[in-house]
Design an enzyme around this catalytic site. Sequence first.
Site, PDB file in Angstrom:
ATOM      1  N   ILE A 129       0.852  -1.186   0.000  1.00 25.27           N
ATOM      2  CA  ILE A 129       0.000   0.000   0.000  1.00 25.27           C
ATOM      3  C   ILE A 129       0.888   1.236   0.000  1.00 25.27           C
ATOM      4  O   ILE A 129       1.661   1.453   0.940  1.00 25.27           O
ATOM      5  CB  ILE A 129      -0.920   0.040   1.245  1.00 25.27           C
ATOM      6  CG1 ILE A 129      -1.727  -1.248   1.391  1.00 25.27           C
ATOM      7  CG2 ILE A 129      -1.854   1.242   1.174  1.00 25.27           C
ATOM      8  CD1 ILE A 129      -2.582  -1.279   2.662  1.00 25.27           C
ATOM      9  N   ASP A 130       0.788   2.047  -1.048  1.00 22.23           N
ATOM     10  CA  ASP A 130       1.499   3.329  -1.098  1.00 22.23           C
ATOM     11  C   ASP A 130       0.548   4.418  -0.620  1.00 22.23           C
ATOM     12  O   ASP A 130      -0.582   4.526  -1.122  1.00 22.23           O
ATOM     13  CB  ASP A 130       1.964   3.632  -2.526  1.00 22.23           C
ATOM     14  CG  ASP A 130       3.028   2.658  -3.000  1.00 22.23           C
ATOM     15  OD1 ASP A 130       3.768   2.132  -2.160  1.00 22.23           O
ATOM     16  OD2 ASP A 130       3.115   2.415  -4.221  1.00 22.23           O
ATOM     17  N   VAL A 131       1.008   5.214   0.325  1.00 24.21           N
ATOM     18  CA  VAL A 131       0.130   6.192   0.975  1.00 24.21           C
ATOM     19  C   VAL A 131       0.715   7.595   0.890  1.00 24.21           C
ATOM     20  O   VAL A 131       1.912   7.796   1.120  1.00 24.21           O
ATOM     21  CB  VAL A 131      -0.088   5.816   2.460  1.00 24.21           C
ATOM     22  CG1 VAL A 131      -1.057   6.792   3.116  1.00 24.21           C
ATOM     23  CG2 VAL A 131      -0.603   4.386   2.582  1.00 24.21           C
ATOM     24  N   TRP A 142      -2.470   5.450  -2.994  1.00 29.00           N
ATOM     25  CA  TRP A 142      -2.119   5.743  -4.384  1.00 29.00           C
ATOM     26  C   TRP A 142      -1.595   4.478  -5.053  1.00 29.00           C
ATOM     27  O   TRP A 142      -0.999   3.616  -4.394  1.00 29.00           O
ATOM     28  CB  TRP A 142      -1.046   6.833  -4.454  1.00 29.00           C
ATOM     29  CG  TRP A 142      -1.545   8.198  -4.075  1.00 29.00           C
ATOM     30  CD1 TRP A 142      -2.029   8.585  -2.856  1.00 29.00           C
ATOM     31  CD2 TRP A 142      -1.618   9.346  -4.911  1.00 29.00           C
ATOM     32  NE1 TRP A 142      -2.392   9.912  -2.875  1.00 29.00           N
ATOM     33  CE2 TRP A 142      -2.149  10.414  -4.129  1.00 29.00           C
ATOM     34  CE3 TRP A 142      -1.272   9.605  -6.241  1.00 29.00           C
ATOM     35  CZ2 TRP A 142      -2.347  11.687  -4.632  1.00 29.00           C
ATOM     36  CZ3 TRP A 142      -1.464  10.877  -6.745  1.00 29.00           C
ATOM     37  CH2 TRP A 142      -2.005  11.910  -5.954  1.00 29.00           C
TER      38      TRP A 142
END
Length: 257
Positions: A129-131, A142
């Site tokens: 998970i890119d945040v 994102w």
Amino acid sequence: MLKPRVIPCLLLRGPGLYKTVRFAEPKYVGDPVNAVKIFNEKEVDELLLLDITATADKREPNYDLIGDIAGECFMPLGYGGGVGSIEQIRRLHRMGVEKVSLNSAAFRDRRFVEESCDVFGSSSIVAAIDVKKTLFGKHEVWIDDGRTNTREDPVRYAEQLAALGVGEILVNSVDRDGTMGGYDTAMLKKVAAAVDTPVIACGGAGSLAHIQEALAAGVSACAAGSMFVFHGKHRAVLINYPTPDALAQLQLAPNDR
């Protein structure tokens, strides 16, 4: 008592090893195979390779390069980037990759995540998970190497991924990537508290103190890039890793022991 894992995260861009700052300004830091040889000597816990252009280029993983790296890697190896099918995961496993990280494809196709876990086992599949933070301080997920905002809340998304059966969840702060200013521990604490699945912190580590702060927030492992490829205030390229004695001082949060 479980031992905290400290994982070098290497970014592939074409045939080279690069490091970014907030997912931009890629700086060449060397040959990935040579870097792996050095990490072998330093007896790192495990290694994570992320191809940062595969998804944007709409191409499959660079199997030839991954094969060369896996052939030299004496520790558990994880890979992410451009993976979107069961056959691709199978091919990577056969090459020696133990864990496959799913990011953009996982968000777009939850059934793919579930099927991957069913076919290969949860321990073989990591959800990434890119945040990023909005101007108002809200965290949002994102995808597409940080180019597409899904508007999804990372805690809620992590809960969905955990329900699909992934073995680990890698939470990467885009805002802190390459800054060496510390992890986003507030966000990590929320995600770790929301799921029983082990959480890996990523984005911002610059010292063992930062790693200890993330472990105290409830994560099970910490990944870092700049910390292990740069040295000194001028960020000279130097592959490094903490000594066993230094790592032995790290402690997981009480509920993870």
